[in-house]
Design an enzyme around this catalytic site. Structure first.
Site, PDB file in Angstrom:
ATOM      1  N   VAL A 183      37.785  48.403  38.875  1.00 43.67           N
ATOM      2  CA  VAL A 183      37.216  49.516  39.652  1.00 43.67           C
ATOM      3  C   VAL A 183      36.554  50.537  38.730  1.00 43.67           C
ATOM      4  O   VAL A 183      35.395  50.911  38.905  1.00 43.67           O
ATOM      5  CB  VAL A 183      38.315  50.183  40.510  1.00 43.67           C
ATOM      6  CG1 VAL A 183      37.763  51.418  41.200  1.00 43.67           C
ATOM      7  CG2 VAL A 183      38.862  49.198  41.538  1.00 43.67           C
TER       8      VAL A 183
ATOM      9  N   ASP B 126      40.184  54.454  28.503  1.00 40.90           N
ATOM     10  CA  ASP B 126      41.245  53.474  28.716  1.00 40.90           C
ATOM     11  C   ASP B 126      42.271  53.594  27.585  1.00 40.90           C
ATOM     12  O   ASP B 126      41.914  53.921  26.459  1.00 40.90           O
ATOM     13  CB  ASP B 126      40.687  52.034  28.760  1.00 40.90           C
ATOM     14  CG  ASP B 126      41.635  51.111  29.518  1.00 40.90           C
ATOM     15  OD1 ASP B 126      41.334  50.790  30.682  1.00 40.90           O
ATOM     16  OD2 ASP B 126      42.710  50.791  28.966  1.00 40.90           O
TER      17      ASP B 126
ATOM     18  N   LYS C 241      40.525  47.049  24.642  1.00 45.62           N
ATOM     19  CA  LYS C 241      39.510  47.072  25.712  1.00 45.62           C
ATOM     20  C   LYS C 241      38.367  48.000  25.300  1.00 45.62           C
ATOM     21  O   LYS C 241      37.192  47.668  25.449  1.00 45.62           O
ATOM     22  CB  LYS C 241      40.179  47.558  27.009  1.00 45.62           C
ATOM     23  CG  LYS C 241      39.429  47.185  28.275  1.00 45.62           C
ATOM     24  CD  LYS C 241      40.128  47.694  29.519  1.00 45.62           C
ATOM     25  CE  LYS C 241      41.266  46.815  29.989  1.00 45.62           C
ATOM     26  NZ  LYS C 241      41.779  47.229  31.328  1.00 45.62           N
TER      27      LYS C 241
ATOM     28  N   THR D 156      47.395  50.264  40.526  1.00 53.13           N
ATOM     29  CA  THR D 156      48.556  50.636  41.370  1.00 53.13           C
ATOM     30  C   THR D 156      49.185  49.332  41.860  1.00 53.13           C
ATOM     31  O   THR D 156      49.138  49.005  43.045  1.00 53.13           O
ATOM     32  CB  THR D 156      48.108  51.472  42.597  1.00 53.13           C
ATOM     33  OG1 THR D 156      47.104  50.723  43.304  1.00 53.13           O
ATOM     34  CG2 THR D 156      47.543  52.808  42.179  1.00 53.13           C
TER      35      THR D 156
ATOM     36  N   LYS E  22      41.574  53.335  53.557  1.00 47.76           N
ATOM     37  CA  LYS E  22      41.521  52.214  52.612  1.00 47.76           C
ATOM     38  C   LYS E  22      42.502  51.124  53.032  1.00 47.76           C
ATOM     39  O   LYS E  22      42.165  49.947  53.128  1.00 47.76           O
ATOM     40  CB  LYS E  22      41.854  52.721  51.202  1.00 47.76           C
ATOM     41  CG  LYS E  22      42.062  51.626  50.180  1.00 47.76           C
ATOM     42  CD  LYS E  22      40.783  50.883  49.870  1.00 47.76           C
ATOM     43  CE  LYS E  22      41.061  49.739  48.896  1.00 47.76           C
ATOM     44  NZ  LYS E  22      39.880  48.908  48.657  1.00 47.76           N
TER      45      LYS E  22
ATOM     46  N   PHE F 126      34.129  37.361  57.527  1.00 44.58           N
ATOM     47  CA  PHE F 126      35.591  37.230  57.376  1.00 44.58           C
ATOM     48  C   PHE F 126      36.210  36.400  58.491  1.00 44.58           C
ATOM     49  O   PHE F 126      37.338  36.652  58.909  1.00 44.58           O
ATOM     50  CB  PHE F 126      36.244  38.621  57.248  1.00 44.58           C
ATOM     51  CG  PHE F 126      36.152  39.141  55.839  1.00 44.58           C
ATOM     52  CD1 PHE F 126      34.912  39.269  55.235  1.00 44.58           C
ATOM     53  CD2 PHE F 126      37.273  39.439  55.095  1.00 44.58           C
ATOM     54  CE1 PHE F 126      34.799  39.688  53.929  1.00 44.58           C
ATOM     55  CE2 PHE F 126      37.172  39.877  53.781  1.00 44.58           C
ATOM     56  CZ  PHE F 126      35.916  40.001  53.201  1.00 44.58           C
ATOM     57  N   LEU F 127      35.460  35.395  58.936  1.00 41.53           N
ATOM     58  CA  LEU F 127      35.987  34.438  59.921  1.00 41.53           C
ATOM     59  C   LEU F 127      35.924  33.030  59.358  1.00 41.53           C
ATOM     60  O   LEU F 127      35.758  32.062  60.083  1.00 41.53           O
ATOM     61  CB  LEU F 127      35.192  34.523  61.235  1.00 41.53           C
ATOM     62  CG  LEU F 127      35.511  35.712  62.151  1.00 41.53           C
ATOM     63  CD1 LEU F 127      34.590  35.708  63.365  1.00 41.53           C
ATOM     64  CD2 LEU F 127      36.979  35.696  62.598  1.00 41.53           C
TER      65      LEU F 127
ATOM     66  N   CYS G 172      44.036  42.710  45.982  1.00 42.29           N
ATOM     67  CA  CYS G 172      44.038  43.816  46.962  1.00 42.29           C
ATOM     68  C   CYS G 172      44.766  43.489  48.252  1.00 42.29           C
ATOM     69  O   CYS G 172      45.741  44.152  48.597  1.00 42.29           O
ATOM     70  CB  CYS G 172      42.599  44.225  47.249  1.00 42.29           C
ATOM     71  SG  CYS G 172      41.840  44.920  45.796  1.00 42.29           S
TER      72      CYS G 172
ATOM     73  N   ARG H 116      45.051  36.397  40.649  1.00 39.27           N
ATOM     74  CA  ARG H 116      46.152  37.105  41.296  1.00 39.27           C
ATOM     75  C   ARG H 116      46.333  36.635  42.745  1.00 39.27           C
ATOM     76  O   ARG H 116      45.403  36.660  43.540  1.00 39.27           O
ATOM     77  CB  ARG H 116      45.932  38.619  41.233  1.00 39.27           C
ATOM     78  CG  ARG H 116      46.254  39.206  39.847  1.00 39.27           C
ATOM     79  CD  ARG H 116      45.909  40.672  39.728  1.00 39.27           C
ATOM     80  NE  ARG H 116      44.474  40.877  39.590  1.00 39.27           N
ATOM     81  CZ  ARG H 116      43.938  42.087  39.341  1.00 39.27           C
ATOM     82  NH1 ARG H 116      44.708  43.156  39.262  1.00 39.27           N
ATOM     83  NH2 ARG H 116      42.639  42.213  39.203  1.00 39.27           N
TER      84      ARG H 116
HETATM   85  C1  UDX Z   1      38.780  42.951  49.219  1.00 37.76           C
HETATM   86  C2  UDX Z   1      37.954  43.756  50.189  1.00 37.76           C
HETATM   87  O1  UDX Z   1      36.934  42.921  50.742  1.00 37.76           O
HETATM   88  C3  UDX Z   1      37.304  44.925  49.458  1.00 37.76           C
HETATM   89  O2  UDX Z   1      36.566  45.717  50.364  1.00 37.76           O
HETATM   90  C4  UDX Z   1      38.426  45.751  48.837  1.00 37.76           C
HETATM   91  O3  UDX Z   1      37.891  46.859  48.123  1.00 37.76           O
HETATM   92  C5  UDX Z   1      39.234  44.895  47.880  1.00 37.76           C
HETATM   93  O4  UDX Z   1      39.766  43.765  48.569  1.00 37.76           O
HETATM   94  P1  UDX Z   1      38.418  41.132  47.366  1.00 37.76           P
HETATM   95  O5  UDX Z   1      39.901  41.064  47.394  1.00 37.76           O
HETATM   96  O6  UDX Z   1      37.718  41.244  46.059  1.00 37.76           O
HETATM   97  O7  UDX Z   1      37.920  42.404  48.269  1.00 37.76           O
HETATM   98  O8  UDX Z   1      37.857  39.786  48.024  1.00 37.76           O
HETATM   99  P2  UDX Z   1      37.401  39.370  49.478  1.00 37.76           P
HETATM  100  O9  UDX Z   1      36.037  38.832  49.356  1.00 37.76           O
HETATM  101  O10 UDX Z   1      37.656  40.450  50.442  1.00 37.76           O
HETATM  102  O11 UDX Z   1      38.398  38.132  49.812  1.00 37.76           O
HETATM  103  C6  UDX Z   1      39.774  38.400  49.856  1.00 37.76           C
HETATM  104  C7  UDX Z   1      40.478  37.077  50.157  1.00 37.76           C
HETATM  105  O12 UDX Z   1      40.203  36.667  51.498  1.00 37.76           O
HETATM  106  C8  UDX Z   1      40.047  35.921  49.253  1.00 37.76           C
HETATM  107  O13 UDX Z   1      41.190  35.160  48.910  1.00 37.76           O
HETATM  108  C9  UDX Z   1      39.119  35.109  50.130  1.00 37.76           C
HETATM  109  O14 UDX Z   1      39.127  33.725  49.794  1.00 37.76           O
HETATM  110  C10 UDX Z   1      39.743  35.327  51.507  1.00 37.76           C
HETATM  111  N1  UDX Z   1      38.782  35.185  52.598  1.00 37.76           N
HETATM  112  C11 UDX Z   1      37.772  36.080  52.713  1.00 37.76           C
HETATM  113  C12 UDX Z   1      38.970  34.153  53.527  1.00 37.76           C
HETATM  114  O15 UDX Z   1      39.889  33.339  53.414  1.00 37.76           O
HETATM  115  N2  UDX Z   1      38.098  34.059  54.568  1.00 37.76           N
HETATM  116  C13 UDX Z   1      37.066  34.920  54.726  1.00 37.76           C
HETATM  117  O16 UDX Z   1      36.318  34.762  55.680  1.00 37.76           O
HETATM  118  C14 UDX Z   1      36.880  35.961  53.763  1.00 37.76           C
END
Ligand code: UDX
Length: 433
Positions: free
Chosen positions: A11, A30, A35, A86, A207, A252-253, A263, A331
Site C-alpha cells: 500500500v 520503512d 527494503k 495490520t 473499508k 466478482f462473479l 485482505c 497469502r
Molecule cells: C481486494 C479488494 O478487491 C481491494 O479493493 C482491497 O483493497 C484489497 O482486497 P485483492 O485481495 O488484491 O483486492 O484481490 P481481488 O482481485 O479482490 O481478489 C481477491 C480474491 O478473490 C482472490 O483470491 C481472487 O482469486 C478471488 N476472486 C475474485 C474470485 O474468486 N472470484 C472473483 O470473481 C473475483
C-alpha cells in the site's frame, strides 16, 4: 504538498509513488534497512506491474525518496500517511495494531507545525480515536488532525486502482485536516473520481464493509456453482444472467476455489471481531468465512475425485500458486490447501507459477518446482489449473495430452471451454460447469 508515507509495502509504496506522480513531494519510510537500500537502488521489493517504472520516474523527477529515518521524514510534512501492516493477530483474528500505534507514537514526537495524520492501513472502527489519543499523550502541544483514508487497491492492479479509483473516502471532521486532504487529492478530484467525506468511523467501516461484501459476492457464486454441478447448469451462464442486472453487476462473479490474499481473509475476520465486540453479529459474513475456508480443501477433493478417488502414488501437475494472477503473493492462496489436501492423500506434486514460486517455497514443502508450465506435466496423472495466469490460458492441448500419463484436466478457474478440451480427448472437470 510534502507527504510522508510510513510503511513501504504493497500500500505505502504504491500510494507514495502515485502521489509523487501527481507532483507531490513524497518520502517513503520503512524500518527495514534492506527494503530501503533496495528502493534507493531502484529495485522493487514486491511484484506489482508497472511499479518499477513509476518509482524510477519519481526518483528521476526528484520528488520521490526513501528513508529509514521517520523523524527526519515527518518533521515538515503536511500529511503523514500510516500505511503499515495490520496482520491478523495469531489465533483470534483481531487486527494486530501494534505497528500502527508504534508509528503514531514516533510520528507524534517528530511533527512540527500543523500535520494531518492519515490512517491508510486497514484498521478496525475506532482506531482513529486511539491514534489521536496516542499522539496527544506523546505530544500534548502538537497541532494535528487524524483522518481515515482507506485504500481500495487490488494487488496486480494497484496503480490503476489508485489513479482511477471509483471513489476516494476521507473520514474526519477537522476542517483544517479536511482542507489538507482535499489538496492532497485535488489531482484526482479534477478527474472523474468522487472524493467523498464522512465521519472517521464511517470511513473505517466502509473499508471492511466493502471487502466483506466483495467476499460475500464471490462466496455466493461459489455456492451457486456447487448447485450448478448438481443440476447440470453452467455457472458462467448463470453469472452472466444475473450480472447483467445493474443492481448486481457482473464483476466478482467468477466461481473458483475460494478467495485468498492479504485482505479478504484478514478483513472478514477483523469485521467479525468488531461485530462481536459491539454485539452486532454479522451472520452472513460468518457464513462467508466458514464456507470459504471449507471450499479450498474441497477443491483438493475435487481433484482426487477426478482421479477416481485415489491419488496415492500418483503425480499431479499444478499450474498457478499465487492467490490470483499478476502478483507474487501467496497469502491464504487456495493453492496451499489444494496441494496439502493432495499431499495428505499421497499424491506427488509438481508446480509452476510465473511469479510466486519463491514465496510458495516458504509455505509449501515437498513440491517439485518446475521452470515452466509444460515441465510439470511429463507422466503426470492429471493437470490442475489453480490460478488463472494469462500464460495458462492457451496451452497447446495436444502437447499437454502427449506429455500427461492420462488426459485429465481439472480447471479450477474455468478458463477452458469444455467442448474444445473434451474434443481433444481430455476428461475435463471445472467449477460449476
Ligand atoms: C481486494 C479488494 O478487491 C481491494 O479493493 C482491497 O483493497 C484489497 O482486497 P485483492 O485481495 O488484491 O483486492 O484481490 P481481488 O482481485 O479482490 O481478489 C481477491 C480474491 O478473490 C482472490 O483470491 C481472487 O482469486 C478471488 N476472486 C475474485 C474470485 O474468486 N472470484 C472473483 O470473481 C473475483
Amino acid at each position: 504538498m510534502k507527504l510522508a508515507m510510513i510503511g513501504s509495502g504493497y500500500v505505502g509504496l504504491v500510494s507514495g509513488a502515485c502521489f509523487a506522480d501527481f507532483g507531490h513531494e513524497v518520502v517513503c519510510v520503512d524500518k527495514d534497512p534492506r527494503k530501503i537500500s533496495m528502493l534507493l537502488a531502484g529495485e522493487i521489493p514486491i511484484f506489482e506491474p508497472g511499479l518499477d517504472a513509476l518509482v524510477a520516474r519519481g526518483i528521476a523527477a526528484g520528488n520521490l525518496s526513501f528513508s529509514g529515518d521517520l523523524a527526519e521524514s515527518v518533521k515538515d510534512a503536511d500529511a503523514v500517511f500510516i500505511a503499515v501492516g495490520t496482520p491478523s493477530r495469531r489465533g483470534d483474528g483481531h487486527a494486530d495494531l501494534s505497528y500502527v500505534y508504534a508509528a503514531a507514537r514516533e510520528v507524534a514526537e517528530a511533527i512540527t507545525g500543523f500535520t494531518v495524520i492519515v490512517n491508510k492501513s486497514t484498521v478496525p472502527v475506532g482506531t482513529g480515536d486511539e491514534v489521536e489519543r496516542i499522539i496527544r499523550d506523546a505530544n500534548p502541544d502538537a497541532a494535528f488532525a487524524v483522518v481515515s483514508n482507506p485504500e481500495f487497491l487490488r494487488e496486480g492492479a494497484a496503480i490503476d486502482d489508485f489513479k482511477r479509483p471509483d471513489r476516494v473516502v476521507i473520514g474526519g471532521n477537522d476542517p483544517q485536516g479536511l482542507a489538507v486532504m482535499r489538496e492532497v487529492y485535488r489531482p484526482l478530484a479534477l478527474g472523474r473520481s468522487p472524493v467523498i467525506e464522512m465521519s472517521r468511523r464511517g470511513a473505517e467501516l466502509t473499508k471492511y464493509a466493502g471487502n466483506a461484501f466483495l467476499a460475500t459476492k464471490i462466496t455466493f457464486i461459489n455456492e451457486i456453482a456447487d448447485l450448478c454441478e448438481k443440476v447440470g447448469a453452467d455457472v458462467q451462464e448463470v453469472a452472466r444472467g444475473i450480472g447483467l442486472d445493474n443492481r448486481i453487476g457482473g464483476k466478482f462473479l467468477h466461481a473458483g476455489p475460494g478467495f485468498g490474499g492479504s485482505c479478504f481473509p484478514k478483513d472478514t475476520l477483523a469485521l467479525l471481531k468488531t461485530a462481536q465486540d459491539n454485539e452486532a453479529p454479522q451472520r452472513i459474513v460468518e457464513a462467508v468465512v466458514a464456507v470459504n475456508d471449507q471450499r479450498k480443501r474441497a477443491m483438493g477433493r475435487k481433484v482426487i475425485h477426478a482421479l477416481g478417488g485415489d491419488v496415492r502414488g500418483k503425480t499431479v501437475a499444478v499450474l498457478g500458486l499465487t492467490f490470483k494472477p499478476n502478483t507474487d503473493d501467496m497469502r491464504d492462496s487456495p493453492a496451499i490447501a489444494v496441494i496439502q489436501t493432495l499431499q495428505d492423500a499421497g499424491a506427488t506434486i509438481r508446480a509452476f507459477d510465473p511469479e510466486g514460486m519463491e514465496q510458495a517455497a516458504k509455505v509449501l514443502t515437498d513440491v517439485e518446482y518446475c521452470n515452466d508450465a509444460y515441465s510439470t506435466m511429463p507422466d503426470a496423472d492429471a493437470l490442475v489449473i489453480v490460478t488463472e495466469w494469462d500464460a495458462f490460458r492457451a496451452l497447446d492441448l495436444k502437447r499437454v495430452k502427449d506429455l500427461l500419463k492420462q488426459p485429465v484436466l481439472v480447471d479450477l478457474r474455468n478458463i477452458y471451454p469444455r467442448d474444445i478440451v473434451e474434443a481433444q480427448g481430455f476428461a475435463y472437470s471445472a467449477v460449476g460447469r
